[in-house]
Structure formats: structure tokens, C-alpha cells
Design a protein around this motif. Structure first.
Motif, short mmCIF file in Angstrom:
data_model
loop_
_atom_site.label_atom_id
_atom_site.label_comp_id
_atom_site.label_asym_id
_atom_site.label_seq_id
_atom_site.Cartn_x
_atom_site.Cartn_y
_atom_site.Cartn_z
N TYR A 99 3.43 -6.94 -9.51
CA TYR A 99 4.01 -6.68 -7.95
C TYR A 99 4.04 -5.08 -7.84
O TYR A 99 4.24 -4.31 -8.49
CB TYR A 99 5.49 -7.03 -7.58
N ASP A 100 3.70 -4.57 -6.39
CA ASP A 100 3.48 -3.32 -6.12
C ASP A 100 4.34 -3.24 -4.81
O ASP A 100 4.00 -3.81 -3.98
CB ASP A 100 1.95 -2.96 -5.96
N LEU A 101 4.87 -1.88 -4.86
CA LEU A 101 5.61 -1.61 -3.45
C LEU A 101 4.50 -0.45 -3.08
O LEU A 101 4.45 0.42 -3.94
CB LEU A 101 7.03 -1.13 -3.92
N ILE A 102 4.10 -0.50 -2.02
CA ILE A 102 3.34 0.36 -1.49
C ILE A 102 3.83 0.77 -0.14
O ILE A 102 4.06 0.19 0.62
CB ILE A 102 1.82 -0.08 -1.35
N ALA A 103 3.99 2.01 -0.13
CA ALA A 103 4.52 2.95 1.14
C ALA A 103 3.35 3.91 1.64
O ALA A 103 3.16 4.81 0.69
CB ALA A 103 5.93 3.43 1.00
N ARG A 104 2.93 3.80 2.97
CA ARG A 104 1.98 4.73 3.45
C ARG A 104 2.67 5.38 4.30
O ARG A 104 3.80 4.99 5.22
CB ARG A 104 0.80 4.04 4.11
N PHE A 105 2.47 6.74 4.52
CA PHE A 105 3.02 7.51 5.42
C PHE A 105 2.18 8.41 6.28
O PHE A 105 1.18 9.56 5.32
CB PHE A 105 4.13 8.36 4.48
N ALA A 133 9.09 8.36 3.13
CA ALA A 133 8.29 7.31 3.46
C ALA A 133 9.10 6.05 4.08
O ALA A 133 9.87 5.88 3.52
CB ALA A 133 7.24 7.09 2.42
N VAL A 134 8.18 5.44 4.89
CA VAL A 134 8.76 4.29 5.22
C VAL A 134 8.30 2.85 4.07
O VAL A 134 7.16 2.66 4.16
CB VAL A 134 8.35 3.91 6.52
N LEU A 135 9.21 2.34 3.77
CA LEU A 135 8.88 1.33 2.60
C LEU A 135 9.27 0.17 3.13
O LEU A 135 10.43 -0.25 3.83
CB LEU A 135 9.80 1.65 1.46
N GLN A 136 8.33 -0.50 3.08
CA GLN A 136 8.28 -2.15 3.61
C GLN A 136 8.92 -2.90 2.55
O GLN A 136 8.07 -3.09 1.57
CB GLN A 136 6.86 -2.50 4.06
N ILE A 137 10.07 -3.47 2.67
CA ILE A 137 10.54 -4.28 1.85
C ILE A 137 10.27 -5.65 2.34
O ILE A 137 11.01 -6.25 3.30
CB ILE A 137 12.15 -4.39 1.50
#
Lengths: 244, 244
Positions: free
Chosen positions: B234-240, B85-89
Motif C-alpha cells: 500500500y502506498d499513500l501518495i500525495a501530489r501537490f 500536501a493534501v493527502l487523500q485518505i
DNA sequence: GGCTATAATATGTATAGACAAATAAACGAA
DNA sequence: TTCGTTTATTTGTCTATACATATTATAGCC
């Protein structure tokens, strides 16, 4: 990405060499964000080639997000370099075995039930539905490595009822048999409650890394899973090279 | 020549429609992994178009990893769909303001020093080096949002000494002025120690999400940063989506 | 059978030409 | 000035063709 000879090397395809040249200019900072890259007809001159060839290069750079193209205006180096990375969310069994460690698996609980209100929220479905709820433990070298808490939408994957998850982890079966079209990952941290602490063999309150994943197939929810890892034990590592 | 092109088209380009058709077949599972997709000349027939057009589609699908192409043999649907998944940092300032919340920033500590052994390990450098070490706090709506603990390799970015980081977060300046070619992210969980707990306004021992990032420019280390977030906050959310 | 040379075929790359669509810039009217 | 119109330029897409290259299949030979 297709691998040809070396990307910039002589002998590589012309468009690969052009692409490499431009990428070097961009990532090195020689062309800063906002800089206008040469027009297609200028690049044709520079490289003595046809427009289709330079167009292919610039389109690829645009796909990769390194440039933005605007008709009549030109192509420009993208503004703020997004901090993004391809995160590999591994199949735990494969991941552990790749490290050369022994993988262990234990099914802690499995039940088929009509979806509760909470189940429906987790899966994102409305109305009546049947779900399979599993809880299992993954181990590396006999050490607990993760607790998996999973819901599967039986309507979407009827075959799931025929599987024996006491010997095979659900993820291993799902990735091999159920194609998905969309996935969402959420990564958080939490303190281990008493149950999790007991199952993972850690102190209650110890920090855990939680990875939640939901997948859909053409908008139909397939599964929602929560993986709970001891915080010290597990790293998610993402490496990113713009060229990739 | 282009009589055929308008048929059944909702405005999209021909190659886009072809690509979409093929992707649907692949991600839906209609064409399972290993399945041979039609040859270019067959697709030419099907869509009444030139080979360049279907070649563009198939090359793009190969770049995206959905198919593998083999000369003389054909193109085949790729084997196991990788869980990636592409993770947006995100840049925290941009991220918080995007949510419509007020961003706050406070520099807690800043010092220039000769790199300690520990600094050298974090940055991945050997020999003598000068580093800038910062610790700062990001806030959203007056609430502490993250502690940032950063090392910057002064050799790689001499300009950094001229910046005033009491008013601007280092990340904001760095992403705008220092191009990087490689980055590594590591995500873990930890329990807040007393310092962090005080700075974030949480209980000691509360779970925190830790994101460590290291960046290089042509193999030269630029910076190493550790962001510590309250786990609940805080959530790191990755959509693919394969179609992208 | 097993080996090698050859032919057949699908993809890989590149070209030149054509027209469409978007839009920045120049122009002109109110 | 400001607003709308026209023009010129650039990118977007597609075609038809050509030759190169990798690899499979086949034919022929031992």
C-alpha cells in the motif's frame, strides 16, 4: 487564509457571516450531501445584500469543495465528503527544535557522480545527468531519528555543489534556496535492513516508516529523498477541519 | 468596455490569467519571498481592468498563502514555502474499485459493549459510554489488503446499531451518513503481530503501515479506526501543485 | 531628539448594473 | 415516442463607484 475578526461574530464582515451560516448548515448535516442550497437571489433576499456578496460566498464554498455549482440548476452540497487532510511534511531540524529537543545531524556519505540507471529512475530523468547523492542521519537528543537518502539533480541546482552539507542538512538549504512547483510524497512501511538498523540503532527487521518525496520546478526534477524513521519514534499527524 | 478583455486570451477568464501570471512569477522564484507585488492600481493599469478584478486575484493568492497583504503597505510574497500536501485518505472500497480490481470485505468480529478504559482513551471520551467495536478485513482481488479495527461511539451515532456490517464496510456507511467536522490522522509503522500476520497472510514481524483516524462532530467523538496495511502493498501518495 | 496629531494611501468590503455562457425544461416536429 | 430547437433561469465574470479601516509617512510641537 486571512484572519478577520471572529468568523461568525457580529462585527465580522457580512460575507463571513453568510459563509459561516452556510458552512454550519453543511457540516452539521442539516443540509445533507446533494441538498440544493438556496439560489443566489434567494440568499440576496435572506441577507438583504447584493448578488456579488452571496456569489463571493458560494464561489468560496465551491473552492473549498463544500458545494458544487451548476449553471441553471443551482448549487449543491458536495456528494461524498472526501477524506483528505493537509499533511505537514516538516523540515526535521525545525520540527525537532520546535519540540524543545536538541537537533543533531551527521553526514554519512556524499558523492557526486554521473547518474546511474537507478538514479535516473528515482529522479525521473532521461539521458546523461550529474547527481549529488547524500546519505545522512538526523538525531533528536542524541538519538537517531531518521536516515535520509537523497539525490539532487545538479543540472537543476548547480549551486548545490558549493554548499557544505557536513554542517547543514540538505533539506534546510534546499527549502530556503530552491523554489519548487510540484511535489509528490509516498509513504510506506519497510523492515530495517542491516545497514539501516545499524545506523538507526534498532534491531534488523524492525518496522520503519518511509517517506519518499520528489520535487520538480516547472517539470524539471530537482531532488528525490527517502526518509527512514523508526516506526515507533515518528508520527505523521494531520488534522483537518473543513472550515479551515 | 470589454474590448480589452479578449486580447491574448485562450478563453480563460481575465482574473484566471492574471492569477496565473502572478503565480508563475512567485513559484518560479522571479519574485522571491518578501518581494512586494505590484499595487492593485498598478495591476489595474497593467491589465486594463477594474480594481475588483485584481482584488479578487490578490485575495485568492492570500487565501492560498502565496502572498500576505498589508494595508497601506502592499502585498508581499510569503516567506518560507511550507512543506505541506493534501493527502487523500481514501475509502478503501472506492479506491480498490477505481483501480479496476475486485473489492472484497469480511467482517471478522463485531461486538457492542460498555466502553473499556482503553476504548475511552482511543475515542477520547470520559464517563460511561457504549461503543461498537468492529474488526474486519478488506481484500483486493482475493488478497488481504487491510485489517480494520474500529470503535464507534454509539451515543453519537445511534443509527449505527441498525446497520448490517457483515455486508457493508463501516466506513462506507459512515462517510455517507455521518457528517464530521474534525478529523485527525496518524501514520506509523509497526511489525505485524501473530494475529495480524495470520489475517493478512504475511509473515509475523513484516512491516505494516498503520493509519489511525479519529473523527469528531462538533467536538463529540464519532469513531476511531486503525487500518493496518502490509507495507509493500500500500502506498499513500500525495501530489501537490501550488496552482491547484 | 522624541512625541503626537494629521494626512496620505493601500487594502477590505459592499453595491448596482451589465452581459456572457451553460443548461434544465418546455416546446414542436418527425 | 424520440429527437432537435427554443426559452428561461442560474451562475460566471467584469465594471464603476463608494465608503470603511488599517497603517505608514509626515508635519508640527515640546
Amino acid at each position: 487564509m486571512r484572519l478577520e475578526a471572529k468568523r461568525g461574530a457580529p462585527g465580522a464582515a457580512l460575507y463571513q457571516r453568510i459563509r459561516n451560516d452556510l458552512e454550519v448548515k453543511i457540516v452539521s448535516g442539516a443540509w445533507p450531501p446533494g441538498h440544493r442550497v438556496p439560489f443566489e437571489h434567494e440568499l440576496m433576499e435572506t441577507y438583504s445584500c447584493s448578488r456579488m456578496t452571496v456569489n463571493k460566498v458560494l464561489s468560496a464554498l465551491a473552492d473549498a469543495g463544500l458545494v458544487v455549482r451548476r449553471r441553471r440548476a443551482g448549487s449543491f452540497v458536495s456528494r461524498p465528503r472526501v477524506q483528505s487532510a493537509v499533511l505537514q511534511i516538516p523540515d526535521l531540524k525545525a520540527e525537532i527544535e520546535k519540540r524543545g529537543e536538541r537537533y543533531g545531524y551527521r553526514l554519512l556519505d556524499l558523492r557526486k557522480r554521473t547518474a546511474s540507471a537507478q538514479d535516473r529512475v528515482r529522479l525521473g530523468i532521461g539521458g546523461r545527468a550529474t547527481v549529488l547523492a547524500l546519505r545522512c542521519r538526523h538525531e533528536a537528543e542524541e538519538q537517531p531519528f531518521a536516515i535520509e537518502d537523497r539525490l539532487i539533480n545538479v543540472q537543476a541546482v548547480p549551486d548545490v555543489l558549493k554548499q557544505d552539507f557536513s554542517i547543514m542538512p540538505p533539506n534546510t538549504w534546499l527549502v530556503g534556496h530552491v523554489p519548487w512547483t510540484e511535489a509528490e510524497h509516498r509513504i510506506t512501511a519497510c523492515n530495517a535492513d542491516n545497514d539501516v538498523a545499524a545506523e538507526l540503532g534498532i534491531e534488523p527487521g524492525a518496522a520503519c516508516l518511509v517517506i519518499e518525496r520528489r520535487t520538480w520546478r516547472n517539470s524539471e526534477p530537482i531532488t528525490a529523498v527517502r526518509l527512514i524513521h523508526p516506526g515507533q519514534l515518528y508520527d505523521l499527524i494531520a488534522r483537518f477541519t473543513p472550515t479551515a
